[in-house]
Design an enzyme around this catalytic site. Structure first.
Site, PDB file in Angstrom:
ATOM      1  N   GLY A   1    -135.777  61.754  42.394  1.00  0.00           N
ATOM      2  CA  GLY A   1    -137.247  61.733  42.476  1.00  0.00           C
ATOM      3  C   GLY A   1    -137.709  61.923  43.910  1.00  0.00           C
TER       4      GLY A   1
ATOM      5  CB  SER B   1    -140.373  66.487  44.532  1.00  0.00           C
ATOM      6  OG  SER B   1    -140.939  65.755  43.470  1.00  0.00           O
TER       7      SER B   1
ATOM      8  CB  VAL C   1    -131.836  60.977  37.180  1.00  0.00           C
ATOM      9  CG1 VAL C   1    -131.551  62.018  38.241  1.00  0.00           C
ATOM     10  CG2 VAL C   1    -133.149  60.257  37.441  1.00  0.00           C
TER      11      VAL C   1
ATOM     12  CG  ASN D   1    -137.406  57.151  45.014  1.00  0.00           C
ATOM     13  OD1 ASN D   1    -138.064  56.217  45.456  1.00  0.00           O
ATOM     14  ND2 ASN D   1    -137.970  58.297  44.633  1.00  0.00           N
TER      15      ASN D   1
ATOM     16  CB  SER E   1    -140.678  47.152  42.023  1.00  0.00           C
ATOM     17  OG  SER E   1    -142.027  46.746  42.118  1.00  0.00           O
TER      18      SER E   1
ATOM     19  CE1 TYR F   1    -141.952  50.643  38.030  1.00  0.00           C
ATOM     20  CE2 TYR F   1    -142.808  48.553  38.867  1.00  0.00           C
ATOM     21  CZ  TYR F   1    -142.340  49.840  39.093  1.00  0.00           C
ATOM     22  OH  TYR F   1    -142.261  50.321  40.383  1.00  0.00           O
TER      23      TYR F   1
ATOM     24  CB  ALA G   1    -137.634  44.291  31.635  1.00  0.00           C
TER      25      ALA G   1
ATOM     26  CE  LYS H   1    -138.902  50.279  39.687  1.00  0.00           C
ATOM     27  NZ  LYS H   1    -138.088  51.408  40.208  1.00  0.00           N
TER      28      LYS H   1
ATOM     29  CB  ILE I   1    -145.594  51.923  48.741  1.00  0.00           C
ATOM     30  CG1 ILE I   1    -144.584  50.767  48.885  1.00  0.00           C
ATOM     31  CG2 ILE I   1    -145.414  52.964  49.841  1.00  0.00           C
ATOM     32  CD1 ILE I   1    -144.742  49.906  50.121  1.00  0.00           C
TER      33      ILE I   1
HETATM   34  P1  NAD Z   1    -144.111  58.561  42.467  1.00  0.00           P
HETATM   35  O1  NAD Z   1    -144.602  58.557  41.072  1.00  0.00           O
HETATM   36  O2  NAD Z   1    -144.909  59.226  43.521  1.00  0.00           O
HETATM   37  O3  NAD Z   1    -142.619  59.150  42.541  1.00  0.00           O
HETATM   38  C1  NAD Z   1    -141.661  58.943  41.559  1.00  0.00           C
HETATM   39  C2  NAD Z   1    -140.776  60.146  41.542  1.00  0.00           C
HETATM   40  O4  NAD Z   1    -139.790  60.003  40.513  1.00  0.00           O
HETATM   41  C3  NAD Z   1    -141.572  61.423  41.209  1.00  0.00           C
HETATM   42  O5  NAD Z   1    -141.191  62.448  42.102  1.00  0.00           O
HETATM   43  C4  NAD Z   1    -141.130  61.736  39.790  1.00  0.00           C
HETATM   44  O6  NAD Z   1    -141.163  63.115  39.490  1.00  0.00           O
HETATM   45  C5  NAD Z   1    -139.707  61.218  39.825  1.00  0.00           C
HETATM   46  N1  NAD Z   1    -139.170  61.032  38.483  1.00  0.00           N
HETATM   47  C6  NAD Z   1    -139.747  60.383  37.447  1.00  0.00           C
HETATM   48  N2  NAD Z   1    -138.966  60.470  36.368  1.00  0.00           N
HETATM   49  C7  NAD Z   1    -137.872  61.185  36.725  1.00  0.00           C
HETATM   50  C8  NAD Z   1    -136.716  61.608  36.036  1.00  0.00           C
HETATM   51  N3  NAD Z   1    -136.524  61.305  34.751  1.00  0.00           N
HETATM   52  N4  NAD Z   1    -135.786  62.334  36.706  1.00  0.00           N
HETATM   53  C9  NAD Z   1    -135.964  62.661  38.005  1.00  0.00           C
HETATM   54  N5  NAD Z   1    -137.063  62.272  38.707  1.00  0.00           N
HETATM   55  C10 NAD Z   1    -138.001  61.558  38.070  1.00  0.00           C
HETATM   56  O7  NAD Z   1    -143.874  57.042  42.829  1.00  0.00           O
HETATM   57  P2  NAD Z   1    -143.408  56.314  44.174  1.00  0.00           P
HETATM   58  O8  NAD Z   1    -144.445  55.318  44.462  1.00  0.00           O
HETATM   59  O9  NAD Z   1    -142.987  57.271  45.210  1.00  0.00           O
HETATM   60  O10 NAD Z   1    -142.149  55.521  43.587  1.00  0.00           O
HETATM   61  C11 NAD Z   1    -140.804  55.738  43.966  1.00  0.00           C
HETATM   62  C12 NAD Z   1    -139.976  54.563  43.495  1.00  0.00           C
HETATM   63  O11 NAD Z   1    -140.439  53.389  44.141  1.00  0.00           O
HETATM   64  C13 NAD Z   1    -140.093  54.289  41.994  1.00  0.00           C
HETATM   65  O12 NAD Z   1    -138.854  53.879  41.481  1.00  0.00           O
HETATM   66  C14 NAD Z   1    -141.083  53.159  41.938  1.00  0.00           C
HETATM   67  O13 NAD Z   1    -140.922  52.390  40.775  1.00  0.00           O
HETATM   68  C15 NAD Z   1    -140.728  52.398  43.189  1.00  0.00           C
HETATM   69  N6  NAD Z   1    -141.784  51.537  43.688  1.00  0.00           N
HETATM   70  C16 NAD Z   1    -142.995  52.044  44.045  1.00  0.00           C
HETATM   71  C17 NAD Z   1    -143.959  51.183  44.537  1.00  0.00           C
HETATM   72  C18 NAD Z   1    -145.321  51.652  44.970  1.00  0.00           C
HETATM   73  O14 NAD Z   1    -146.148  50.802  45.260  1.00  0.00           O
HETATM   74  N7  NAD Z   1    -145.599  52.925  45.067  1.00  0.00           N
HETATM   75  C19 NAD Z   1    -143.703  49.830  44.637  1.00  0.00           C
HETATM   76  C20 NAD Z   1    -142.463  49.341  44.268  1.00  0.00           C
HETATM   77  C21 NAD Z   1    -141.503  50.223  43.797  1.00  0.00           C
END
Ligand code: NAD
Length: 247
Positions: A13, A15, A65, A91, A143, A156, A158, A160, A189
């Site tokens: 993930g 991109s 993935v 990620n 998370s 989510y 469960a 994480k 974030i």
């Molecule tokens: P985001 O939605 O911007 O990015 C998530 C990425 O995962 C995207 O690029 C999406 O295309 C990719 N993705 C989703 N399903 C996929 C799959 N089946 N195969 C490959 N790629 C896939 O979110 P983010 O905020 O950048 O989150 C990144 C990670 O951090 C996540 O695991 C999220 O749960 C975790 N997180 C985010 C926050 C926050 O506040 N933003 C907080 C805690 C944890």
């Protein structure tokens, strides 16, 4: 301190959001990065271009993935291209937030499949290669919601929390080999995931964060860099990067 120059990483993930920031930070420190994406190849290519323009090395690789076969192909592509794998950053993640009464079986299964089963899929495909590295690193982006819970987020939370249990158990199994396994637990974030929360709720969240702001993706990326470069004696841990929201 581990020299990162020439090491190879997969960021799932990668991109956009936190994944893109991690890919850029590792590449800026000499790591060759495989930027995995599921559907948005333009965004992934843009990250690759940005890395190359800054003098780094990366390529974009499509794979869902949450699918074990596609995860295996992603690892094979990495080995074919770069000949080895040192760092895996799990990620990729999604949310399907609803209170438990309203959650559907599909909401439950999708969130577990993408956030948690993907970690199994990628780690099992990558492990033998990572173990050949003298400084293997597996970093799971969990998370704060996996630690503290979240309203409307049973699925989510469960998934994480599952990542944290997985991290500790695998860390125990691999500690002697020099491969470390850690979780990073971001707070809120500023990415598309958090931008999707209604403004009124976002304001309520910020008011509760001791630092009084959302975190930036680059602040998570620096945590990943720290674990990769300076973390040889850090394993099985949760690195909390949350502005003081959960201690
Ligand atoms: P985001 O939605 O911007 O990015 C998530 C990425 O995962 C995207 O690029 C999406 O295309 C990719 N993705 C989703 N399903 C996929 C799959 N089946 N195969 C490959 N790629 C896939 O979110 P983010 O905020 O950048 O989150 C990144 C990670 O951090 C996540 O695991 C999220 O749960 C975790 N997180 C985010 C926050 C926050 O506040 N933003 C907080 C805690 C944890």
């Amino acid at each position: 301190m581990v020299k990162l120059n020439g090491r190879v990483a997969i960021v799932t993930g990668g991109s956009r959001g936190i994944g893109a920031a991690i890919a850029k930070e590792l590449a800026a420190n000499g790591v060759k990065v495989v930027i995995n994406y599921n559907s948005n190849n333009e965004a992934a290519d843009a990250v690759v271009q940005e890395i190359e323009q800054a003098g780094g090395e990366a390529f974009a690789a499509q794979a869902d993935v949450s699918d074990a076969a596609q995860a295996r192909v992603l690892v094979e592509e990495t080995i074919n291209k770069y000949g080895k794998l040192d760092i895996l950053v799990n990620n990729a993640g999604i949310t399907r937030d609803r209170t438990f009464r309203k959650i559907t079986e599909d909401d439950w299964n999708q969130v577990i499949q993408v956030n948690l089963n993907s970690v199994y899929n990628m780690t099992t495909a990558a492990l033998s290669h990572i173990q050949e590295s003298d400084a293997g690193r597996i970093i799971n982006i969990s998370s704060i919601i996996g630690q503290a819970g979240g309203f409307g987020q049973t699925n989510y939370s469960a998934a994480k929390a599952g990542m944290i249990g997985f991290t500790k158990s695998l860390a125990l199994e691999l500690a002697k080999s020099g491969t470390t396994v850690n979780a990073i637990c971001p707070g809120f974030i500023d990415t598309e995931m958090v931008q999707a929360i209604p403004d009124e709720i976002r304001a309520q969240i910020v008011a509760k964060i001791p630092a009084r702001r959302f975190g930036m993706p680059e602040e998570i990326a620096r945590g990943v860099l720290y674990l990769c470069r300076d973390g040889e004696y850090i394993t099985g841990q949760q690195l909390n990067i949350n502005g003081g929201l959960y201690m």
